[in-house]
Design a protein around this motif. Structure first.
Motif, PDB file in Angstrom:
ATOM      1  N   ASN A 103       1.009  -0.948  -0.022  1.00 25.44           N
ATOM      2  CA  ASN A 103      -0.085   0.360  -0.011  1.00 25.44           C
ATOM      3  C   ASN A 103       0.826   1.483   0.221  1.00 25.44           C
ATOM      4  OD1 ASN A 103      -1.645   2.477   2.063  1.00 25.44           O
ATOM      5  ND2 ASN A 103      -2.867   0.986   0.546  1.00 25.44           N
ATOM      6  N   VAL A 104       0.115   2.461  -0.655  1.00 27.53           N
ATOM      7  CA  VAL A 104       1.423   3.594  -0.654  1.00 27.53           C
ATOM      8  C   VAL A 104       0.660   4.714  -0.549  1.00 27.53           C
ATOM      9  CG1 VAL A 104       2.770   5.090  -2.694  1.00 27.53           C
ATOM     10  CG2 VAL A 104       2.098   2.517  -3.110  1.00 27.53           C
ATOM     11  N   ASN A 105       0.472   4.181   1.387  1.00 25.09           N
ATOM     12  CA  ASN A 105      -0.557   5.519   2.189  1.00 25.09           C
ATOM     13  C   ASN A 105       0.588   6.256   2.601  1.00 25.09           C
ATOM     14  OD1 ASN A 105      -2.103   6.903   3.677  1.00 25.09           O
ATOM     15  ND2 ASN A 105      -2.296   5.336   5.010  1.00 25.09           N
ATOM     16  N   THR A 106       0.942   7.698   1.600  1.00 23.60           N
ATOM     17  CA  THR A 106       1.729   8.329   2.004  1.00 23.60           C
ATOM     18  C   THR A 106       1.701   9.641   2.974  1.00 23.60           C
ATOM     19  OG1 THR A 106       2.733   9.871  -0.187  1.00 23.60           O
ATOM     20  CG2 THR A 106       3.804   7.471   0.727  1.00 23.60           C
ATOM     21  N   GLY A 107       0.508  10.122   2.258  1.00 22.38           N
ATOM     22  CA  GLY A 107      -0.371  11.303   2.884  1.00 22.38           C
ATOM     23  C   GLY A 107       0.109  12.083   1.673  1.00 22.38           C
ATOM     24  N   LYS A 108       1.130  11.228   0.691  1.00 18.03           N
ATOM     25  CA  LYS A 108       1.189  13.088  -0.364  1.00 18.03           C
ATOM     26  C   LYS A 108       0.937  12.014  -1.541  1.00 18.03           C
ATOM     27  CE  LYS A 108       4.006  14.975   2.238  1.00 18.03           C
ATOM     28  NZ  LYS A 108       3.563  16.111   2.654  1.00 18.03           N
ATOM     29  N   GLY A 109       0.188  13.188  -2.973  1.00 18.08           N
ATOM     30  CA  GLY A 109       0.136  12.919  -4.118  1.00 18.08           C
ATOM     31  C   GLY A 109       1.605  12.224  -4.847  1.00 18.08           C
ATOM     32  N   ILE A 110       1.305  10.802  -4.988  1.00 21.59           N
ATOM     33  CA  ILE A 110       1.886   9.949  -6.116  1.00 21.59           C
ATOM     34  C   ILE A 110       2.098  10.391  -7.024  1.00 21.59           C
ATOM     35  CG2 ILE A 110       3.528   7.717  -6.408  1.00 21.59           C
ATOM     36  CD1 ILE A 110       4.219   9.521  -3.441  1.00 21.59           C
ATOM     37  N   GLN A 111       3.033  10.894  -8.269  1.00 17.94           N
ATOM     38  CA  GLN A 111       2.047  10.724  -9.367  1.00 17.94           C
ATOM     39  C   GLN A 111       3.740   9.459 -10.079  1.00 17.94           C
ATOM     40  OE1 GLN A 111       0.533  12.897 -10.633  1.00 17.94           O
ATOM     41  NE2 GLN A 111       0.039  13.027  -8.061  1.00 17.94           N
ATOM     42  N   SER A 112       4.222   9.334 -10.283  1.00 21.18           N
ATOM     43  CA  SER A 112       5.742   8.536 -10.814  1.00 21.18           C
ATOM     44  C   SER A 112       5.967   7.308 -10.177  1.00 21.18           C
ATOM     45  CB  SER A 112       6.232   9.209 -11.679  1.00 21.18           C
ATOM     46  OG  SER A 112       6.797  10.202 -11.095  1.00 21.18           O
ATOM     47  N   PHE A 113       6.809   6.735 -10.465  1.00 22.66           N
ATOM     48  CA  PHE A 113       7.809   5.402  -9.808  1.00 22.66           C
ATOM     49  C   PHE A 113       8.614   5.318 -10.540  1.00 22.66           C
ATOM     50  CE2 PHE A 113       4.789   2.683 -11.572  1.00 22.66           C
ATOM     51  CZ  PHE A 113       5.806   1.265 -11.687  1.00 22.66           C
ATOM     52  N   LEU A 114       9.801   4.899  -9.897  1.00 23.27           N
ATOM     53  CA  LEU A 114      10.749   3.916 -10.367  1.00 23.27           C
ATOM     54  C   LEU A 114      10.915   2.254 -10.208  1.00 23.27           C
ATOM     55  CD1 LEU A 114      13.469   5.944 -10.469  1.00 23.27           C
ATOM     56  CD2 LEU A 114      12.403   5.794 -12.055  1.00 23.27           C
ATOM     57  N   CYS A 115      11.571   1.179 -10.373  1.00 24.21           N
ATOM     58  CA  CYS A 115      11.265   0.031  -9.966  1.00 24.21           C
ATOM     59  C   CYS A 115      12.740  -0.370  -9.978  1.00 24.21           C
ATOM     60  CB  CYS A 115      10.413  -0.675 -10.401  1.00 24.21           C
ATOM     61  SG  CYS A 115      10.766  -2.525  -9.459  1.00 24.21           S
ATOM     62  N   SER A 116      13.807  -1.212  -9.609  1.00 24.71           N
ATOM     63  CA  SER A 116      15.357  -1.038  -9.900  1.00 24.71           C
ATOM     64  C   SER A 116      14.607  -2.596  -9.525  1.00 24.71           C
ATOM     65  CB  SER A 116      16.271  -0.989  -8.913  1.00 24.71           C
ATOM     66  OG  SER A 116      16.429  -1.089  -7.442  1.00 24.71           O
ATOM     67  N   SER A 117      15.979  -3.214 -10.495  1.00 26.27           N
ATOM     68  CA  SER A 117      16.047  -5.029 -11.064  1.00 26.27           C
ATOM     69  C   SER A 117      16.280  -5.347  -9.437  1.00 26.27           C
ATOM     70  CB  SER A 117      16.555  -5.030 -12.540  1.00 26.27           C
ATOM     71  OG  SER A 117      18.586  -4.838 -12.131  1.00 26.27           O
ATOM     72  N   ASN A 118      16.833  -5.125  -8.712  1.00 29.59           N
ATOM     73  CA  ASN A 118      17.896  -5.158  -7.236  1.00 29.59           C
ATOM     74  C   ASN A 118      17.397  -4.272  -6.298  1.00 29.59           C
ATOM     75  OD1 ASN A 118      19.574  -3.502  -7.229  1.00 29.59           O
ATOM     76  ND2 ASN A 118      20.542  -4.373  -8.907  1.00 29.59           N
ATOM     77  N   ASN A 119      18.026  -4.288  -4.872  1.00 30.60           N
ATOM     78  CA  ASN A 119      17.464  -4.145  -3.961  1.00 30.60           C
ATOM     79  C   ASN A 119      18.018  -2.998  -3.219  1.00 30.60           C
ATOM     80  OD1 ASN A 119      15.292  -4.733  -2.265  1.00 30.60           O
ATOM     81  ND2 ASN A 119      16.301  -5.925  -1.558  1.00 30.60           N
ATOM     82  N   ILE A 120      18.631  -2.273  -4.685  1.00 31.44           N
ATOM     83  CA  ILE A 120      19.546  -0.967  -4.820  1.00 31.44           C
ATOM     84  C   ILE A 120      19.107   0.106  -5.665  1.00 31.44           C
ATOM     85  CG2 ILE A 120      21.675   0.172  -5.576  1.00 31.44           C
ATOM     86  CD1 ILE A 120      23.068  -2.767  -5.678  1.00 31.44           C
ATOM     87  N   CYS A 121      18.499   1.106  -4.413  1.00 30.09           N
ATOM     88  CA  CYS A 121      17.551   1.772  -5.070  1.00 30.09           C
ATOM     89  C   CYS A 121      18.107   3.169  -5.811  1.00 30.09           C
ATOM     90  CB  CYS A 121      16.988   2.907  -3.853  1.00 30.09           C
ATOM     91  SG  CYS A 121      16.255   2.015  -2.477  1.00 30.09           S
ATOM     92  N   LEU A 122      17.746   3.611  -6.821  1.00 28.67           N
ATOM     93  CA  LEU A 122      18.399   4.262  -8.437  1.00 28.67           C
ATOM     94  C   LEU A 122      18.278   5.929  -7.220  1.00 28.67           C
ATOM     95  CD1 LEU A 122      15.886   2.544 -10.693  1.00 28.67           C
ATOM     96  CD2 LEU A 122      18.329   1.936  -9.994  1.00 28.67           C
ATOM     97  N   VAL A 123      17.826   6.188  -6.057  1.00 32.20           N
ATOM     98  CA  VAL A 123      17.896   7.069  -6.452  1.00 32.20           C
ATOM     99  C   VAL A 123      17.735   7.696  -4.637  1.00 32.20           C
ATOM    100  CG1 VAL A 123      16.821   9.901  -6.399  1.00 32.20           C
ATOM    101  CG2 VAL A 123      15.819   7.760  -7.185  1.00 32.20           C
TER     102      VAL A 123
END
Length: 118
Positions: A98-118
């Motif tokens: 669930n993406v309950n961040t309290g903010k309006g999420i507009q986009s996403f990136l998904c990395s092919s492993n557990n190393i986050c891209l940003v």
């Protein structure tokens, strides 16, 4: 019908490749509901490319593909312009998030492993 030795070798190798398990390639699907229910978006690859998330509230990375990091942005172009405008979710592998961040999420990136891209 007679087959030559190279033809038989080729057919045997093609059959072996077809029967071998293929490497898991993860995809990610976003949903309009909070628990991976409601309208589903496209199954897009976890390859670091930017995808839209507007109107979505949960997501699932294909199970059995190992851990992945999904980074969500308030910006529609996957840009983290200021502190607190992105959220990361690690160890994503088959479970609903669930993406309950309290903010309006507009986009996403998904990395092919557990190393986050940003």
């Amino acid at each position: 019908m007679r087959f030559s030795t190279p033809t038989i070798a080729y057919l045997a190798s093609a059959l072996a490749l077809a029967l071998l398990p293929q490497a898991a390639r993860a995809g990610i699907t976003a949903f309009s509901g909070n628990t991976c229910d409601g309208a589903a978006g496209l199954d897009v690859p976890c390859d670091g490319s930017c995808h839209q998330f507007n109107g979505r509230h949960s997501f699932r990375v294909d199970g059995g593909s190992g851990g992945h990091c999904v980074t969500m942005f308030e910006d529609p172009n996957c840009a983290a312009r200021a502190e607190g405008r992105m959220f990361t979710f690690t160890n994503q592998d088959g479970g609903c998030q669930n993406v309950n961040t309290g903010k309006g999420i507009q986009s996403f990136l998904c990395s092919s492993n557990n190393i986050c891209l940003v």
